[in-house]
Design a protein around this motif. Structure first.
Motif, PDB file in Angstrom:
ATOM      1  N   UNK A 152       0.820  -1.214   0.000  1.00  0.00           N
ATOM      2  CA  UNK A 152       0.000   0.000   0.000  1.00  0.00           C
ATOM      3  C   UNK A 152       0.854   1.264   0.000  1.00  0.00           C
ATOM      4  N   UNK A 153       2.156   1.101   0.155  1.00  0.00           N
ATOM      5  CA  UNK A 153       3.047   2.256   0.124  1.00  0.00           C
ATOM      6  C   UNK A 153       2.962   2.920  -1.244  1.00  0.00           C
ATOM      7  N   UNK A 154       2.584   4.173  -1.246  1.00  0.00           N
ATOM      8  CA  UNK A 154       2.363   4.902  -2.488  1.00  0.00           C
ATOM      9  C   UNK A 154       2.035   6.351  -2.151  1.00  0.00           C
ATOM     10  N   UNK A 155       1.925   7.152  -3.195  1.00  0.00           N
ATOM     11  CA  UNK A 155       1.385   8.504  -3.059  1.00  0.00           C
ATOM     12  C   UNK A 155      -0.101   8.405  -3.364  1.00  0.00           C
ATOM     13  N   UNK A 156      -0.920   8.950  -2.502  1.00  0.00           N
ATOM     14  CA  UNK A 156      -2.370   8.925  -2.682  1.00  0.00           C
ATOM     15  C   UNK A 156      -2.848  10.339  -3.001  1.00  0.00           C
ATOM     16  N   UNK A 157      -3.507  10.448  -4.127  1.00  0.00           N
ATOM     17  CA  UNK A 157      -4.016  11.745  -4.569  1.00  0.00           C
ATOM     18  C   UNK A 157      -5.544  11.752  -4.486  1.00  0.00           C
ATOM     19  N   UNK A 158      -6.059  12.832  -3.982  1.00  0.00           N
ATOM     20  CA  UNK A 158      -7.483  13.116  -4.018  1.00  0.00           C
ATOM     21  C   UNK A 158      -7.733  14.084  -5.178  1.00  0.00           C
ATOM     22  N   UNK A 159      -8.883  13.987  -5.800  1.00  0.00           N
ATOM     23  CA  UNK A 159      -9.236  14.909  -6.880  1.00  0.00           C
ATOM     24  C   UNK A 159     -10.723  15.217  -6.793  1.00  0.00           C
ATOM     25  N   UNK A 160     -11.104  16.340  -7.380  1.00  0.00           N
ATOM     26  CA  UNK A 160     -12.519  16.693  -7.402  1.00  0.00           C
ATOM     27  C   UNK A 160     -12.879  17.368  -8.711  1.00  0.00           C
ATOM     28  N   UNK A 161     -14.150  17.327  -9.032  1.00  0.00           N
ATOM     29  CA  UNK A 161     -14.685  17.894 -10.275  1.00  0.00           C
ATOM     30  C   UNK A 161     -15.997  18.600  -9.955  1.00  0.00           C
ATOM     31  N   UNK A 162     -16.227  19.670 -10.680  1.00  0.00           N
ATOM     32  CA  UNK A 162     -17.484  20.412 -10.501  1.00  0.00           C
ATOM     33  C   UNK A 162     -18.620  19.746 -11.273  1.00  0.00           C
ATOM     34  N   UNK A 163     -19.828  20.177 -10.997  1.00  0.00           N
ATOM     35  CA  UNK A 163     -20.991  19.659 -11.739  1.00  0.00           C
ATOM     36  C   UNK A 163     -20.827  20.007 -13.214  1.00  0.00           C
ATOM     37  N   UNK A 164     -20.918  19.011 -14.047  1.00  0.00           N
ATOM     38  CA  UNK A 164     -20.789  19.225 -15.490  1.00  0.00           C
ATOM     39  C   UNK A 164     -19.372  19.443 -15.963  1.00  0.00           C
ATOM     40  N   UNK A 221     -15.265  18.755 -16.715  1.00  0.00           N
ATOM     41  CA  UNK A 221     -14.437  17.675 -17.231  1.00  0.00           C
ATOM     42  C   UNK A 221     -13.150  17.542 -16.419  1.00  0.00           C
ATOM     43  N   UNK A 222     -12.575  18.668 -16.055  1.00  0.00           N
ATOM     44  CA  UNK A 222     -11.267  18.649 -15.437  1.00  0.00           C
ATOM     45  C   UNK A 222     -11.337  18.134 -14.014  1.00  0.00           C
ATOM     46  N   UNK A 223     -10.388  17.267 -13.686  1.00  0.00           N
ATOM     47  CA  UNK A 223     -10.229  16.801 -12.314  1.00  0.00           C
ATOM     48  C   UNK A 223      -9.058  17.555 -11.703  1.00  0.00           C
ATOM     49  N   UNK A 224      -9.324  18.194 -10.595  1.00  0.00           N
ATOM     50  CA  UNK A 224      -8.305  18.965  -9.892  1.00  0.00           C
ATOM     51  C   UNK A 224      -7.695  18.087  -8.803  1.00  0.00           C
ATOM     52  N   UNK A 225      -6.386  17.954  -8.866  1.00  0.00           N
ATOM     53  CA  UNK A 225      -5.690  17.063  -7.941  1.00  0.00           C
ATOM     54  C   UNK A 225      -5.157  17.810  -6.726  1.00  0.00           C
ATOM     55  N   UNK A 226      -5.186  17.124  -5.594  1.00  0.00           N
ATOM     56  CA  UNK A 226      -4.533  17.623  -4.402  1.00  0.00           C
ATOM     57  C   UNK A 226      -3.036  17.332  -4.454  1.00  0.00           C
ATOM     58  N   UNK A 227      -2.293  17.800  -3.459  1.00  0.00           N
ATOM     59  CA  UNK A 227      -0.835  17.640  -3.453  1.00  0.00           C
ATOM     60  C   UNK A 227      -0.386  16.229  -3.100  1.00  0.00           C
ATOM     61  N   UNK A 228      -1.289  15.403  -2.613  1.00  0.00           N
ATOM     62  CA  UNK A 228      -0.958  14.012  -2.324  1.00  0.00           C
ATOM     63  C   UNK A 228      -0.526  13.774  -0.883  1.00  0.00           C
ATOM     64  N   UNK A 229      -0.734  12.532  -0.463  1.00  0.00           N
ATOM     65  CA  UNK A 229      -0.201  12.048   0.814  1.00  0.00           C
ATOM     66  C   UNK A 229       0.704  10.876   0.504  1.00  0.00           C
ATOM     67  N   UNK A 230       1.945  10.996   0.938  1.00  0.00           N
ATOM     68  CA  UNK A 230       2.862   9.865   0.746  1.00  0.00           C
ATOM     69  C   UNK A 230       2.695   8.908   1.900  1.00  0.00           C
ATOM     70  N   UNK A 231       2.233   7.714   1.627  1.00  0.00           N
ATOM     71  CA  UNK A 231       2.042   6.683   2.655  1.00  0.00           C
ATOM     72  C   UNK A 231       3.194   5.691   2.574  1.00  0.00           C
ATOM     73  N   UNK A 232       3.862   5.534   3.702  1.00  0.00           N
ATOM     74  CA  UNK A 232       4.944   4.555   3.796  1.00  0.00           C
ATOM     75  C   UNK A 232       4.555   3.515   4.826  1.00  0.00           C
ATOM     76  N   UNK A 233       4.481   2.273   4.409  1.00  0.00           N
ATOM     77  CA  UNK A 233       4.121   1.167   5.304  1.00  0.00           C
ATOM     78  C   UNK A 233       5.383   0.360   5.577  1.00  0.00           C
ATOM     79  N   UNK A 234       5.728   0.257   6.853  1.00  0.00           N
ATOM     80  CA  UNK A 234       6.972  -0.454   7.212  1.00  0.00           C
ATOM     81  C   UNK A 234       6.671  -1.796   7.877  1.00  0.00           C
TER      82      UNK A 234
END
Lengths: 113, 114
Positions: free
Chosen positions: A86-98, A100-113
């Motif tokens: 599961x170690x990865x960068x996780x990005x959230x994104x959102x889109x307005x009603x109607x 097309x463009x998905x706006x990405x957040x800066x990400x969370x880097x998850x490190x599983x040890x």
């Protein structure tokens, strides 16, 4: 210009632990997504969310994953029992009603040890 | 499902030269094709997009062309500058509803030599 925000920027956790990644989408957006990117690889879709329910999920999004919009602003991704892979960068994104463009957040880097 | 292929995987050009990055897609119903630039450790940033009702779109030094028949689209960067060095991802989606997912290509690392 409004932006998607994510917290934390980096999360380190031990295998088997639960993690919650948080996102605040752009305020008037209605459609929300989680993607992940393993280091050096492409961005992969996990799940989309609209009207308080999952619209679509990928094969990666198994029973260990869940999403929630607990209030009017936050959108969370929970991994119940983390694995090394599961170690990865996780990005959230959102889109307005109607929109097309998905706006990405800066990400969370998850490190599983 | 949709499959997006991107090639080449790396590209090195001299500053001032043009760079062309190509992508192919498999789902003929896909109708929205964005290009994202990602600098190291940062979020993917949309730089240009095209919808299937047009064949070309330009924004200053960057342009995108779409060939629906052949199912491929390309990013063109002219007069490249060192700050254009980054990873570029193409993506595709079927815009049946705004909650459609993006399917990304593997990305190309563009290096612009000063």
């Amino acid at each position: 210009e409004p932006e998607v925000t994510q917290t934390p920027s980096h999360q380190v956790t031990q295998m088997g632990q639960e993690v919650i990644l948080r996102c605040v989408p752009i305020s008037n957006h209605l459609y929300f997504y989680w993607y992940r990117q393993i280091l050096g690889q492409k961005v992969e879709f996990l799940v989309s969310f609209y009207n308080n329910e999952i619209s679509e999920k990928s094969e990666i999004f198994d029973d260990q994953f869940s999403v929630e919009r607990p209030d009017g602003s936050n959108f969370t991704l929970k991994i119940r029992s983390t694995k090394l892979e599961d170690s990865a960068m996780y990005f959230c994104a959102s889109t307005s009603r109607g929109g097309y463009e998905q706006y990405f957040g800066p990400g969370t880097r998850l490190t599983v040890t | 499902g949709e499959n997006v292929e991107q090639h080449p995987s790396t590209l090195s050009v001299q500053e001032g030269d043009s760079a062309v990055i190509k992508c192919t897609y498999s789902d003929s119903a896909s109708n929205y094709f964005p290009w994202y630039k990602q600098e190291l450790g940062k979020r993917p940033q949309l730089i240009i997009d095209i919808r299937s009702n047009v064949g070309e779109k330009k924004d200053q030094r960057i342009a995108v062309t779409l060939n629906k028949t052949a199912k491929h689209f390309s990013l063109h960067i002219t007069e490249t500058q060192p700050e254009d060095s980054a990873v570029y991802f193409c993506a595709a989606k079927r815009q049946t509803g705004a909650n459609s997912k993006l399917t990304f290509g593997k990305g190309i690392t563009l290096s612009v030599r000063p």
